[in-house]
Design a protein around this motif. Sequence first.
Motif, short mmCIF file in Angstrom:
data_model
loop_
_atom_site.label_atom_id
_atom_site.label_comp_id
_atom_site.label_asym_id
_atom_site.label_seq_id
_atom_site.Cartn_x
_atom_site.Cartn_y
_atom_site.Cartn_z
N ALA A 192 0.30 -5.80 -42.61
CA ALA A 192 -0.95 -6.49 -42.29
C ALA A 192 -1.40 -7.42 -43.42
O ALA A 192 -2.28 -8.26 -43.24
CB ALA A 192 -2.05 -5.47 -41.99
N TYR A 193 -0.77 -7.27 -44.58
CA TYR A 193 -1.21 -8.00 -45.78
C TYR A 193 -1.37 -9.50 -45.55
O TYR A 193 -2.43 -10.07 -45.78
CB TYR A 193 -0.20 -7.74 -46.91
N GLY A 194 -0.31 -10.13 -45.08
CA GLY A 194 -0.36 -11.58 -44.85
C GLY A 194 -1.28 -11.95 -43.70
O GLY A 194 -1.99 -12.95 -43.75
N LEU A 195 -1.28 -11.10 -42.68
CA LEU A 195 -2.14 -11.36 -41.51
C LEU A 195 -3.60 -11.44 -41.90
O LEU A 195 -4.33 -12.31 -41.47
CB LEU A 195 -1.99 -10.21 -40.52
N ARG A 196 -4.02 -10.48 -42.73
CA ARG A 196 -5.42 -10.43 -43.12
C ARG A 196 -5.79 -11.65 -43.94
O ARG A 196 -6.93 -12.10 -43.92
CB ARG A 196 -5.69 -9.17 -43.94
N ILE A 197 -4.82 -12.19 -44.67
CA ILE A 197 -5.09 -13.38 -45.48
C ILE A 197 -5.23 -14.61 -44.59
O ILE A 197 -6.12 -15.43 -44.78
CB ILE A 197 -3.96 -13.58 -46.51
N HIS A 198 -4.34 -14.73 -43.61
CA HIS A 198 -4.25 -16.01 -42.91
C HIS A 198 -4.97 -16.08 -41.57
O HIS A 198 -5.33 -17.15 -41.13
CB HIS A 198 -2.77 -16.37 -42.67
N SER A 199 -5.11 -14.96 -40.90
CA SER A 199 -5.69 -15.08 -39.56
C SER A 199 -7.00 -14.34 -39.53
O SER A 199 -7.24 -13.43 -40.32
CB SER A 199 -4.74 -14.48 -38.52
N ASN A 200 -7.86 -14.75 -38.61
CA ASN A 200 -9.05 -13.94 -38.45
C ASN A 200 -8.94 -13.08 -37.20
O ASN A 200 -9.85 -12.98 -36.40
CB ASN A 200 -10.33 -14.77 -38.45
N LYS A 201 -7.77 -12.48 -37.08
CA LYS A 201 -7.56 -11.55 -35.99
C LYS A 201 -8.43 -10.32 -36.21
O LYS A 201 -8.67 -9.92 -37.34
CB LYS A 201 -6.10 -11.09 -35.96
N ASN A 202 -8.89 -9.73 -35.12
CA ASN A 202 -9.67 -8.51 -35.28
C ASN A 202 -8.73 -7.31 -35.44
O ASN A 202 -7.51 -7.44 -35.36
CB ASN A 202 -10.65 -8.31 -34.11
N LYS A 203 -9.36 -6.17 -35.68
CA LYS A 203 -8.59 -4.97 -36.02
C LYS A 203 -7.49 -4.66 -35.00
O LYS A 203 -6.34 -4.39 -35.37
CB LYS A 203 -9.53 -3.78 -36.14
N ASP A 204 -7.88 -4.70 -33.71
CA ASP A 204 -6.92 -4.34 -32.67
C ASP A 204 -5.73 -5.29 -32.65
O ASP A 204 -4.59 -4.87 -32.49
CB ASP A 204 -7.60 -4.35 -31.29
N GLU A 205 -6.05 -6.60 -32.81
CA GLU A 205 -4.96 -7.59 -32.78
C GLU A 205 -4.02 -7.38 -33.96
O GLU A 205 -2.80 -7.49 -33.83
CB GLU A 205 -5.55 -9.00 -32.81
N ILE A 206 -4.61 -7.09 -35.14
CA ILE A 206 -3.76 -6.82 -36.31
C ILE A 206 -2.88 -5.62 -36.04
O ILE A 206 -1.68 -5.64 -36.27
CB ILE A 206 -4.64 -6.62 -37.57
N GLU A 207 -3.50 -4.56 -35.52
CA GLU A 207 -2.75 -3.35 -35.18
C GLU A 207 -1.56 -3.67 -34.28
O GLU A 207 -0.45 -3.21 -34.49
CB GLU A 207 -3.68 -2.40 -34.42
N LYS A 208 -1.82 -4.51 -33.28
CA LYS A 208 -0.78 -4.87 -32.31
C LYS A 208 0.35 -5.65 -32.99
O LYS A 208 1.52 -5.40 -32.75
CB LYS A 208 -1.37 -5.72 -31.18
N THR A 209 -0.04 -6.62 -33.84
CA THR A 209 0.97 -7.42 -34.52
C THR A 209 1.80 -6.55 -35.46
O THR A 209 3.02 -6.71 -35.55
CB THR A 209 0.30 -8.56 -35.32
N VAL A 210 1.13 -5.63 -36.15
CA VAL A 210 1.86 -4.73 -37.04
C VAL A 210 2.91 -3.96 -36.25
O VAL A 210 4.08 -3.89 -36.63
CB VAL A 210 0.88 -3.75 -37.76
#
Lengths: 255, 297
Positions: A110-128
């Motif tokens: 999630a490290y890079g995701l949190r830096i670059h996107s403003n995805k919410n928690k669920d979306e980050i979870e899904k991408t991970v």
Amino acid sequence: MSTESRIQIETKNLNVSFHDHVVLQNIDIKIPAKKLTAIIGPSGCGKTTLLKSFNRLLEIQDDVKIAGQILVDGKNILRPHLDVPDIRKKMGLLSQKPYPLPMSIRDNVAYGLRIHSNKNKDEIEKTVEHCLQEVGLWNEVKGRLHDPASQLSVGQQQRLCLARAIAVEPEVVLCDEPTSALDPLAAQQIEKLLLKLKKDYTVVLVTHTLRQAKRVADYVIFLYFGMVIEQGPADIFFNNPKNPETKAYLSGEIS
Amino acid sequence: MNRRKLRDFLGTKLMLVVTVAVSLLFFSIFFLLLFKSLLIFEQHSLTEILFSSSWNPGFNQFGLYPIIVGTILVTGIALIIAVPISILSAVYIAEYAPKKVRKVIRPFIDVLAGVPSVVYGLCALLFLVPFVKDVVAPWFGIETTGYCILTASITLAIMVFPIIISLCVESFHAIPLSLREASLSVGATKWETVKKVIFRASAPSVISAVFLGFGRAFGETIAVNMVVGGITRTPSTLFSPGQTLASLIVSAYSDMMSSPLYESALMMVALILFIVVLLFNIFGIFVLRRANKRWNV
């Protein structure tokens, strides 16, 4: 190189020196998009330096001089005043030894995701989850996503690093001898992943094992003492090399 | 046994004996201090000593409360000032400064760490005391002689900077380049890399650096003694004069022979210093273990 293939990375007269010691000289290469390009050559010939010049990672070291042009999608990334993190984001890196970040398995991806996107928690979870599935790690770690990444085996760590890299949706994946620290089984998994990845990404693989290059490469660049000796599609390069030094390297006379 | 083997044997035993002797020092000092403090504990209870606020050996009053408060304030404020500044400076030196700047700055910092504390004390006396008296205190509308808790804290903070900076720079440098590359290559900026990766990876060493800084500040005697005011009253503001445990011993040791009870009281102060440093070391090991477990790379 087949004509339909777009050029992703091209260097023009690239020169790199460390502490006034010339490492790369007059490098002119073309790397096709969505293919696997292997950079081969004996150790110390500048393979890693060339690879790290593509995402401007060289400049974080002291006393590095870089001259020439590196065109990524036709744009010179060495121009001043560019957004360097943005350039790097387009190119994932897989290093020789896996370097998981000092955080949990999930946070690594999630490290890079949190830096670059403003995805919410669920979306980050899904991408991970998606990225871990892509690298075949999900089933092995789904029960312990909150454990430190350093607890994984080296082979698992390397796949985790790959997941971390693809999580930010790069266009290119740069691999610096990614299997050299791994046991044969783990190495095989990584190799298979690289072959899978080239459908969606441009893969550049630095390797010092000829056999690996033969197994996976579509396109080959042969470096020797900081210069490009020969480059071309893999079948021509391996079966019908033109340069005498390439022939010598392929036959094991120089290494 | 031939001569080579004999030498090997003797050498090993000699090192063992020396090491055991040094370790025994720990226990001898501890028991000496404990033994010497017994007298005061016979006449005054521990609660009275720790919580009574009058220290007046001539009148058989041995309340350490004002001095304990003074010590906590001086050390605490010194660390509150020193830790963030030192860490930021260390980050700059290790991560941002060009190589040339780094090469020039580091030796200066290492020398600063080795300057005898009395030199810091003198400089504080000459510059910091008037500065606090004439500039800082008037901002707050407070009158002070300049010999006060705040002056002692700033002096200690200045003394602690070079230690924490030096150790932190070293620990940042020990982090492999590849870990930085791992973070940068997903498009993190330098600051994001420092904040989320470098700090975590070096957390155990930074924590030890802070503990060492604490040890230096807590035990510092002469520089504090020169500027703290030396008054054993509970300080009402940071501009009030005060006293610290270590500084108390140095102020009073010339009088302590006057009565066995006074001597015993000072020995007990020394015992407190000893125990606090010991506890902090144990606490430090505990914290390090946890940090290592959580973030080991």
